[in-house]
Write a protein that holds these residues in place. Structure first.
Motif, PDB file in Angstrom:
ATOM      1  N   UNK B 203     -46.516   2.790  46.885  1.00  0.00           N
ATOM      2  CA  UNK B 203     -45.244   2.348  46.475  1.00  0.00           C
ATOM      3  C   UNK B 203     -45.220   1.251  45.737  1.00  0.00           C
ATOM      4  N   UNK B 225     -39.485   6.299  46.391  1.00  0.00           N
ATOM      5  CA  UNK B 225     -39.234   6.997  47.810  1.00  0.00           C
ATOM      6  C   UNK B 225     -39.846   8.386  47.697  1.00  0.00           C
ATOM      7  N   UNK B 228     -43.745   7.827  47.485  1.00  0.00           N
ATOM      8  CA  UNK B 228     -43.922   7.537  49.157  1.00  0.00           C
ATOM      9  C   UNK B 228     -43.944   8.782  49.911  1.00  0.00           C
ATOM     10  N   UNK B 229     -42.911   9.783  49.813  1.00  0.00           N
ATOM     11  CA  UNK B 229     -42.642  10.964  50.773  1.00  0.00           C
ATOM     12  C   UNK B 229     -44.148  11.813  50.348  1.00  0.00           C
ATOM     13  N   UNK B 232     -47.152  10.561  51.939  1.00  0.00           N
ATOM     14  CA  UNK B 232     -46.774  10.884  53.557  1.00  0.00           C
ATOM     15  C   UNK B 232     -47.152  12.418  53.681  1.00  0.00           C
ATOM     16  N   UNK B 282     -38.398  18.172  54.958  1.00  0.00           N
ATOM     17  CA  UNK B 282     -37.748  17.467  54.430  1.00  0.00           C
ATOM     18  C   UNK B 282     -38.308  16.471  53.429  1.00  0.00           C
ATOM     19  N   UNK B 283     -39.554  16.280  53.447  1.00  0.00           N
ATOM     20  CA  UNK B 283     -40.248  15.417  52.290  1.00  0.00           C
ATOM     21  C   UNK B 283     -40.249  16.144  51.112  1.00  0.00           C
ATOM     22  N   UNK B 286     -36.584  16.209  49.493  1.00  0.00           N
ATOM     23  CA  UNK B 286     -36.135  14.791  49.167  1.00  0.00           C
ATOM     24  C   UNK B 286     -36.928  14.484  47.840  1.00  0.00           C
TER      25      UNK B 286
END
Lengths: 302, 315
Positions: B203, B225, B228-229, B232, B282-283, B286
């Protein structure tokens, strides 16, 4: 009454109360490398590796309290005479004699392995503060190495609850505190968990913090990564009894992964608590909408 | 036209003249309206005007203003799904949708909309309704027409009813076997390369790169975001090492996150608003909503997700 932030150094902020046209400093928050310059409401977590480095930090912190006409207390986790450890304060025996200073060995006043009793501690500390104010002091300032009180999982759990409870007290009464914990003895994970409930921390690796703000609200600040969401949920589970509603100011939160928002939503759903995120950024509002969060309330920045 | 769809019928019409379009779409809509089934028409301005002239304003007929080309595929799927759910919840026995899907002939990259077409069959499969995607042969590139035949389980010839399509291929295999075309920026050395970054480090580095662009700060916040997702996801679900590469121009940011794993179990996870949670998707879901464009590559090196902020590449 709103809160706002004033820059103070790179990572530090002041949380203020607006009273009419004036701002009253409530407390500072952020990452700091010093225990100097703290005032009432300030609550610093000082994680350390080397116990021998503590007395010098304590002396600087306590001396400022004496200058502010506060009653000051030193609790050491060692075995040496605590008066010797802070002898750099000067005239330690006189200070103790006159009731300005208390210097104690924590192991001698705490029962090993016993979890802290929040009600008992709360009444002891608030009682002491009342007495100090009655005696003409302006407040109570304490430096305590609490490592011996948080060794077992039960102690750790109770101590986290106590920290959250007392952190709220510190915004209501003129307490100033430094809580020292040995990362080496407790382990990084446990020490980090304890640091997270302090507005001021020494360790820059503490990703997020949750502490008492103004008007009964909590402040969530820093960055909540996916890997932090469980820790965040656990902190909410240990919150002192705040009634049915809890407001969380996220105006200074730099980042929250979707797992963190889901965790808060889950907490609200399972406890029936009304959790309101205040001053949410546009991206937090957008994520909440995309995730179709059902249980938490989101309020944007004005 | 009479046909009882099992659940959702996803069909395509390829037409050569405006009258071929009208001769098919007008009865398709009239039949539905006569049976109290709502009809959604989502075309560009020109075709919408033509349809208004032919069909007028009728109860149950919804004109979708403008075309979908300004939208993200994932957003379109989400919006259509909730609109259709609402129509059915309000008591409609079924619904019909007609519209055009963006492609290079009308000014949009095809890869995202190819995934949209592939995913629509799956994402809407439990809803009782029909959608007819209309492609004008005069402006549609041949490779798009090829994909239209692969992504629709039914095809409709002008003036007739939908027929089962033998060339149809299930979306999951189609999507995972189609690498996103290279962004022109990817042909240059990246401005930023990180090996096994933490999401926080990613990020920070991408935020720094974004400072040199003129991209709207709120789009940058969304993009961070998403980046970052992606990191992750690669760290939690992929296989190390995770590599991040990024490029920027004044008005664009491109970030590729690659791991050595096989990619998500369900290649549609990012587009599916229903199964997103159960798939741990979800990642990706999004990411699809927060970037202006997303591309995927499954190859011998592993799985890559490419995120773009800002507009399409300038020619």
């Amino acid at each position: 009454v709103i809160d706002t932030s004033l820059p103070r150094g790179r990572e530090e902020h002041l949380i203020c109360l607006r009273v009419g046209a004036t701002l009253r400093v409530l407390r500072s928050c952020g990452v700091t490398h010093t225990a100097a310059g703290m005032g009432p409401g300030d609550h610093l977590c000082w994680t350390y590796d080397d116990r021998d480095s503590l007395p010098a930090v304590a002396v600087e912190f306590l001396a400022e309290g004496i200058a502010r006409r506060e009653k000051v207390l030193y609790f050491s986790s060692g075995s040496a005479d605590p008066r010797e450890e802070i002898s750099a304060l000067g005239a330690v025996d006189d200070l103790i004699e006159s009731g300005v200073l208390g210097a104690h060995l924590l192991p001698s006043v705490a029962t090993p392995g016993k979890a802290i009793d929040i009600a008992e501690q709360d009444s002891a500390w608030t009682g002491m503060l009342t007495e100090a104010l009655d005696a003409g002091f302006t407040g109570v300032r304490v430096f305590v190495d609490s490592t011996p009180l948080t060794r077992t999982p039960e102690q750790h759990d109770a101590f986290l609850r106590w920290e959250q409870h007392f952190d709220r007290r510190m915004t209501e009464m003129p307490f100033t505190g430094v809580c020292a914990f040995s990362s080496r003895e407790l382990g990084i994970e446990a020490a980090t968990a304890l640091a997270r409930v302090h507005p001021l921390v020494r360790d820059p690796a503490v990703s997020f913090r949750l502490f008492a703000g103004d008007d009964g609200a909590l402040v969530l600040t820093g960055e909540v990564g996916a890997e932090d969401s469980l820790a965040l949920e656990q902190l909410f589970e240990r919150l002192p009894d705040t009634g049915e509603a809890v407001a969380v100011d996220v105006g200074d939160l730099r980042f929250i992964a979707h797992q963190g928002l889901l965790a808060l939503d889950r907490h609200a759903a399972t406890t029936g608590r009304v959790v309101t995120l205040r001053h949410a950024s546009k991206v937090v509002r957008r994520l909440s909408e995309l995730l179709a969060l059902q249980s938490i309330q989101i309020e944007g920045r004005p | 036209m009479s046909m009882n769809p099992p659940d959702y019928v996803h069909t395509a019409l390829v037409y050569r003249t405006d009258s071929e379009l009208l001769d098919t779409v007008v009865p398709f809509a009239q039949d539905a309206l006569a049976a109290d089934e709502p009809v959604v028409a989502a075309f560009g301005d020109g075709t919408t005007a033509m349809l208004r002239e032919a069909l007028g304003e009728q109860n149950g007929l919804i004109y979708f203003a403008g075309s979908m080309s300004g939208l993200r595929p994932a957003t379109s799927l989400r919006n259509f799904r909730s609109l259709f759910e609402q129509l059915l919840a309000d008591g409609a026995p079924s619904f019909r949708a007609v519209g055009e899907v963006p492609h290079p002939g009308i000014g949009s990259a095809w890869d995202p909309w190819f995934r949209y077409e592939a995913a629509a069959t799956r994402v809407l499969e439990d809803l009782a309704g029909w959608s007819m995607c209309c492609y004008d042969e005069r402006s549609t590139p041949d490779e798009v027409l090829d994909d239209v035949a692969l992504t629709h389980p039914y095809l409709t010839a002008p003036g007739s009813s939908p027929q089962a399509n033998e060339r149809f291929e299930p979306a999951e295999r189609l999507v995972s076997s189609r690498p996103a075309p290279l962004d022109p920026l990817e042909e240059h050395p990246p401005a930023l390369e990180l090996l096994d970054p933490t999401p926080a480090a990613a990020r920070r580095a991408v935020a720094q790169l974004a400072e040199g662009t003129g991209i709207d700060p709120s789009d940058v916040a969304d993009f961070l975001v998403a980046a970052s997702e992606a990191v992750t996801n690669a760290t939690l679900h992929g296989r190390a090492p995770v590599e991040l590469q990024a490029w920027s121009t004044r008005d664009r940011l491109v970030v590729c996150v690659r791991d050595r794993g096989a990619g998500p179990v369900n290649p549609l996870a990012g587009l599916d608003p229903v199964r997103r949670a159960t798939l741990g998707g979800f990642g990706l879901w999004l990411i699809e909503q927060l970037c202006s464009q997303v591309g995927y590559r499954y190859d011998e090196h592993g799985f890559t997700v490419r995120l773009t902020a800002g507009g399409p590449p300038q020619p």
